[in-house]
Design an enzyme around this catalytic site. Structure first.
Site, mmCIF file in Angstrom:
data_model
loop_
_atom_site.group_PDB
_atom_site.id
_atom_site.type_symbol
_atom_site.label_atom_id
_atom_site.label_comp_id
_atom_site.label_asym_id
_atom_site.label_seq_id
_atom_site.Cartn_x
_atom_site.Cartn_y
_atom_site.Cartn_z
ATOM 1 N N GLU A 52 0.857 -1.197 0.000
ATOM 2 C CA GLU A 52 0.000 0.000 0.000
ATOM 3 C C GLU A 52 0.898 1.254 0.000
ATOM 4 O O GLU A 52 1.941 1.269 0.673
ATOM 5 C CB GLU A 52 -0.834 -0.029 1.291
ATOM 6 C CG GLU A 52 -1.661 1.211 1.572
ATOM 7 C CD GLU A 52 -2.242 1.221 2.997
ATOM 8 O OE1 GLU A 52 -1.554 0.753 3.939
ATOM 9 O OE2 GLU A 52 -3.381 1.679 3.151
ATOM 10 N N ASN A 112 -7.070 5.730 -1.872
ATOM 11 C CA ASN A 112 -5.929 4.872 -1.567
ATOM 12 C C ASN A 112 -6.055 3.679 -2.535
ATOM 13 O O ASN A 112 -6.861 2.774 -2.315
ATOM 14 C CB ASN A 112 -6.006 4.432 -0.093
ATOM 15 C CG ASN A 112 -4.765 3.735 0.378
ATOM 16 O OD1 ASN A 112 -4.017 3.175 -0.414
ATOM 17 N ND2 ASN A 112 -4.558 3.738 1.676
ATOM 18 N N LYS A 129 -9.369 1.493 -1.992
ATOM 19 C CA LYS A 129 -9.582 0.971 -0.631
ATOM 20 C C LYS A 129 -10.997 1.269 -0.142
ATOM 21 O O LYS A 129 -11.477 2.405 -0.251
ATOM 22 C CB LYS A 129 -8.536 1.598 0.303
ATOM 23 C CG LYS A 129 -8.490 1.049 1.716
ATOM 24 C CD LYS A 129 -7.272 1.621 2.446
ATOM 25 C CE LYS A 129 -7.121 1.116 3.854
ATOM 26 N NZ LYS A 129 -5.860 1.603 4.491
ATOM 27 N N GLU A 148 -5.971 8.674 7.799
ATOM 28 C CA GLU A 148 -6.457 8.204 6.491
ATOM 29 C C GLU A 148 -7.858 8.741 6.191
ATOM 30 O O GLU A 148 -8.192 9.014 5.053
ATOM 31 C CB GLU A 148 -6.471 6.682 6.449
ATOM 32 C CG GLU A 148 -5.135 6.071 6.100
ATOM 33 C CD GLU A 148 -5.275 4.611 5.729
ATOM 34 O OE1 GLU A 148 -5.778 4.331 4.639
ATOM 35 O OE2 GLU A 148 -4.887 3.770 6.550
ATOM 36 N N CYS A 174 -4.736 -3.054 3.015
ATOM 37 C CA CYS A 174 -4.454 -2.918 4.441
ATOM 38 C C CYS A 174 -5.644 -3.223 5.337
ATOM 39 O O CYS A 174 -5.970 -4.368 5.568
ATOM 40 C CB CYS A 174 -3.854 -1.558 4.751
ATOM 41 S SG CYS A 174 -3.064 -1.583 6.379
ATOM 42 N N ASN A 199 0.303 -1.013 5.443
ATOM 43 C CA ASN A 199 1.166 -0.221 6.337
ATOM 44 C C ASN A 199 0.509 -0.323 7.707
ATOM 45 O O ASN A 199 -0.531 0.304 7.942
ATOM 46 C CB ASN A 199 1.176 1.264 5.954
ATOM 47 C CG ASN A 199 2.033 1.586 4.748
ATOM 48 O OD1 ASN A 199 3.169 2.022 4.875
ATOM 49 N ND2 ASN A 199 1.473 1.383 3.568
#
Ligand code: CDV
Length: 313
Positions: A52, A112, A129, A148, A174, A199
């Site tokens: 990611e 993302n 994402k 995020e 993730c 991450n």
């Protein structure tokens, strides 16, 4: 049931990254990625999976009032001038790759994102994402932020799968890997290979009691997702200590049995490979997890009909 040899054996590489400094130029990062691509190709890999946000430091750890102030961490075109060499190398080496990065769309949406690129260097799939963790506003009590939810929109595109690399391939990013719905959505489309970059800071500020369990939880959810859907799962970290924040490594390639068949041993740039026999998925998809025969969607209504918990009176 014994494992049988098959034609659909795809040698997949997980290209784990060590830290990327906030001032590390894209060109330097792309050189690191290209070196790993070349290493993986030399070991016979057909597909290389990067983590990611593989082009930059994990910038959501920093608060900024105006998110556009961090647009230099985002890509407005893919490939762009700095990432084109990776695509060229893929084409020259005849190897595909999955790459996570921050995407800024022409109409100013931020996602993302992960793309899947084939052996000819062509982008064949894009995933954004779905589950965006963390928080929206500055929370100074934390040793570092996880913003995020300030930087990225939740994708409403769900979990599509694509026919690629002689199989059925899906992606997740993730935090998506912690949710069983992620794998089931793809399992219901026959997925055989799920590519996941992550991450994961070791320190989880809302409940530090979980810190010591980060490695366990990482493998727990991916191994369960693999087994319960009869699919390969490739989980790839950006690990090590980046800008003072320690992140989990332990990248792994997981078989449809739920077993880890390859695992990174370092917290830095490291390539691991495994031969993923996509026909092995059938052993699970056609027996214990024969969805058509055994699933009971008529009693699973809450899964899609309800978001939070409703306790009984
Ligand atoms: N990048 C992530 O999505 N990280 C989350 C952390 C915040 C828990 C994860 O699920 O690993």
């Amino acid at each position: 049931m014994t494992r049988q040899s098959a034609d659909r054996i795809v040698r997949v590489a997980a290209a784990q990254l060590g830290p990327i400094a906030s001032d590390e130029p894209r060109t330097a990062v792309v050189k690191r990625l290209t070196a790993m691509l070349s290493d993986a190709a030399g070991r016979g890999a057909r597909l290389v999976v990067f983590p990611e946000l593989a082009l930059t430091t994990f910038f959501p750890r920093w608060y900024t009032e105006d998110v556009s102030g961090h647009d230099h961490y985002f890509e407005t075109e893919m490939p762009g001038p700095e990432t084109q060499p990776l695509f060229d190398a893929a084409r020259d080496l005849g190897v595909g790759f999955a790459l996570g990065y921050a995407e800024l769309t022409p109409d100013n949406h931020r996602y993302n994102t992960t793309i899947l690129v084939d052996e000819a260097g062509a982008t064949v799939a894009k995933f954004r994402k779905v589950h965006i963790p963390g928080h929206e506003d500055d929370e100074p009590w934390r040793p570092f932020q996880h913003l995020e939810r300030r930087y990225f929109e939740e994708s409403n595109e769900g979990f599509p799968v694509w026919r690629a690399f002689d199989g059925i391939v899906g992606m997740a990013t993730c935090n998506d890997r912690r949710w069983p719905e992620t794998y089931r959505e793809m399992g219901l489309q026959g997925v055989e290979l799920v590519l996941i970059g992550y991450n994961t800071p070791i320190h989880y500020a809302p409940d530090p009691g979980q810190n010591a369990l980060q490695g366990f939880h990482n493998h727990l959810c991916m191994q369960a997702g693999a087994y319960q859907n009869g699919t390969w799962v490739v989980g790839v970290a950006k690990g090590g200590t980046e800008e003072g924040v320690e992140s989990l490594a332990q990248s792994a390639i997981i078989a449809p049995s739920g077993q880890i068949v390859a695992q990174a041993v370092s917290t830095g740039d490291e390539v691991i490979v495994a031969d993923c026999d996509l026909d092995w998925c059938r052993h699970y998809k056609e027996t214990l997890f024969d969805f058509s025969r055994y699933r009971r969607p008529e009693v699973y209504g809450r899964i899609t009909g309800q978001k939070g918990v409703i306790e009984p009176d």
